[in-house]
Design an enzyme around this catalytic site. Structure first.
Site, PDB file in Angstrom:
ATOM      1  N   GLY B  56      27.399  -5.891  -4.331  1.00  0.00           N
ATOM      2  CA  GLY B  56      29.044  -4.923  -3.982  1.00  0.00           C
ATOM      3  C   GLY B  56      29.134  -3.553  -5.012  1.00  0.00           C
ATOM      4  O   GLY B  56      29.327  -4.750  -5.914  1.00  0.00           O
ATOM      5  N   ASP B 243      29.271   2.856  -2.713  1.00  0.00           N
ATOM      6  CA  ASP B 243      28.318   2.915  -3.520  1.00  0.00           C
ATOM      7  C   ASP B 243      28.608   3.676  -4.687  1.00  0.00           C
ATOM      8  O   ASP B 243      28.027   3.242  -6.541  1.00  0.00           O
ATOM      9  CB  ASP B 243      27.231   1.999  -3.387  1.00  0.00           C
ATOM     10  CG  ASP B 243      26.242   1.066  -3.269  1.00  0.00           C
ATOM     11  OD1 ASP B 243      26.509   0.802  -1.629  1.00  0.00           O
ATOM     12  OD2 ASP B 243      26.337   0.150  -3.953  1.00  0.00           O
TER      13      ASP B 243
END
Lengths: 341, 341
Positions: B56, B243
């Site tokens: 993550g 991201d």
């Protein structure tokens, strides 16, 4: 189709009828084990369709026709009314197996139609057997012609995306969506196939197995990656099969995820073809019933849980794609733009 | 976040630093086993990021910052040049772990910046430790504010699609995409979450685990089914993480499949939100590198092969979504339409 068995390449049909027994490649065992399932009666054939031992719209249509031939063969006596009642009972059982693909309903109705012509049980039985064989042969020939019609759309050097398995394993042989690709490859065109893995049941593994046997260059991708390769223009065209083309409604049903790929193809100006025989057409206007299968197909893979205990899943097996996303439908009688259907 | 351990509900952060050791929930063990992985030095932290034990964008940014604190702590002696060289070596190792998420690069650069202010090794060490703690605390607060800013967009009674895991497990706590949903739920709004399973690595299982722990109603769906539910208007909005938001390029990178869902949302007039902290922004104009991971992530699930022997797969881990598909980006400083960024 070519099948490698113990190092030898053999030719197999996906489904065939011999001595009252229906034989087909057991798809719940593929791609790990090649084995033939033999059904002795229509009840076993119905169960095999439900369990997806045999699957794919054209294949289950042919299997249902042969199942009624099995029902005709098992009937004892000369009472025509009794015979008709028996066939109708078997028809209901077959129609109750899976709701979405229309080939099965069309095949059963074709068989029921010939009943009207028979004067006695023996007559009817022969008519049913002949009709079942004719439907199987017709399906095979339709796939060959779909291959010939579709091959022209596959240029040398192109990359093709396909979703689910609309190959020989979904038909008697040859395939619908894969038929043009087999032919293009055998004629020396250099093609590359992107194989959507097709969760939840991973029918991409069946397509991969077929392409590997045929020596057609390909790679598996997760369903999430199809858009990535379309966006990069690494996919030149998409070809999928269809479980039901509802012409009057202006849409078709196919394996869940087809709608996603069709929308993405349109967004990226990539031709999107549906390859399907006329037996997959539905000229009524009723809504297509979408089969909702067990959430366990999502939550487990090969008997192994992949989500936490207590997790729940929704699992529609098919989706609906409006024909506006379709460049053309490749059938045995020709290639048609949606407006021409 | 809430975690059920042996029948008791406990509170956990996803990642914390204590006595020079970095602790985080091991995501390669979830959703089956809740366990804490402890990294003793920056090399172990780098390996854990590569292996996706911690994953993550915000979480690996914080992990990389703490890894440099670990590097600072392990350095012996008083030679400032030697210290700087050691931190730079560790920085390179951290930057070499995963290429796509920008938080990691931003965090490492923030740490390197404080080096300029230190007069001696002890000074630098303290600055680095403080900066790492500040980045972690900043990340946590950013997620809380994303929750508060995004919660207003989640109407009572709505169904939300999310892709991958942008929850507490992707951050220090709370989450990015899941933060507004946690808050909406805790404020009594009735919501339902569609959880994309997110092949190949099934991060949907992490989201499902979080939602189950929090008692937020939800169901897992295969990635193929998101379009099906959007088309039926059973999904009211989509929220995903990011991201890397490359503002000047006009696109963002996120888990593969995000692009597909964004296109489908636009096609169906469903709002599509990206929830991400400012640490996920990239103001340069270089192309985002897309990590290509091993095809085995596709071909195997839980050590079990799901395709035939000899099968090959392509496996891009991320994709690129143009901001034109995004309704708004939810950050800690506000909710911005793409044109406002």
């Amino acid at each position: 189709m070519k099948v490698k068995v113990e190092g030898k390449v053999l030719n197999y049909k996906n489904i065939w009828f011999e001595g009252g027994k229906l034989h087909f490649i057991d798809q719940t065992k593929l791609p790990f084990k090649f084995s033939i399932f033999t059904s002795n009666n229509y009840r076993q054939t119905a169960a095999a369709i439900k369990e997806m031992k045999v699957r794919g719209a054209p294949a289950i249509g042919v299997a249902a026709a042969y199942a009624l031939a099995q029902a005709a063969l098992e009937f004892e006596g000369e009472n025509l009314d009794g015979f008709v009642a028996h066939i109708k009972k078997a028809s209901s059982a077959m129609k109750g197996t899976r709701p979405t693909a229309v080939d099965l309903f069309n095949a059963v109705d074709e068989i029921l139609k010939v009943l009207e012509k028979g004067r006695n049980v023996e007559d009817c039985r022969e008519l049913i057997l002949n009709k079942a064989e004719a439907l199987a042969e017709g399906s095979l020939q339709a796939c060959r012609r779909i291959g010939a019609n579709g091959e022209k759309l596959v240029k040398d050097g192109s990359s093709i995306l396909t979703h689910c398995n609309a190959g020989a394993l979904a038909c008697v042989d040859y395939g619908t969506a894969l038929a043009p690709l087999r032919l293009a490859h055998s004629r020396g065109k250099k093609i590359f196939v992107f194989v959507d893995e097709t969760r939840p049941r991973l029918q991409g593994a069946l397509t991969e197995w077929e392409l590997q046997n045929e020596g057609i260059p390909h790679a598996v991708i997760v369903d999430n990656a199809a858009g990535f390769y379309m966006q990069r223009k690494e996919i030149d065209l998409c070809i999928v099969g269809a479980d039901r083309i509802a012409v009057k409604n202006g849409y078709f049903a196919n394996k869940v995820g087809t709608y996603e790929k069709a929308v993405l193809a349109k967004e990226n100006n990539i031709p999107f073809y549906v390859a399907a025989p006329m037996s997959s057409f539905d000229f009524s206007i009723k809504e297509i019933p979408i089969e909702e299968r067990s959430g366990e197909e999502v939550l487990y893979i090969g008997g192994r849980r992949i989500f936490a205990k207590g997790a729940r899943a929704k699992n529609p097996a098919f989706d609906i794609t409006p024909l506006e996303y379709v460049t053309a439908v490749i059938t045995e009688t020709g290639v048609f733009k949606p407006a021409e259907l």
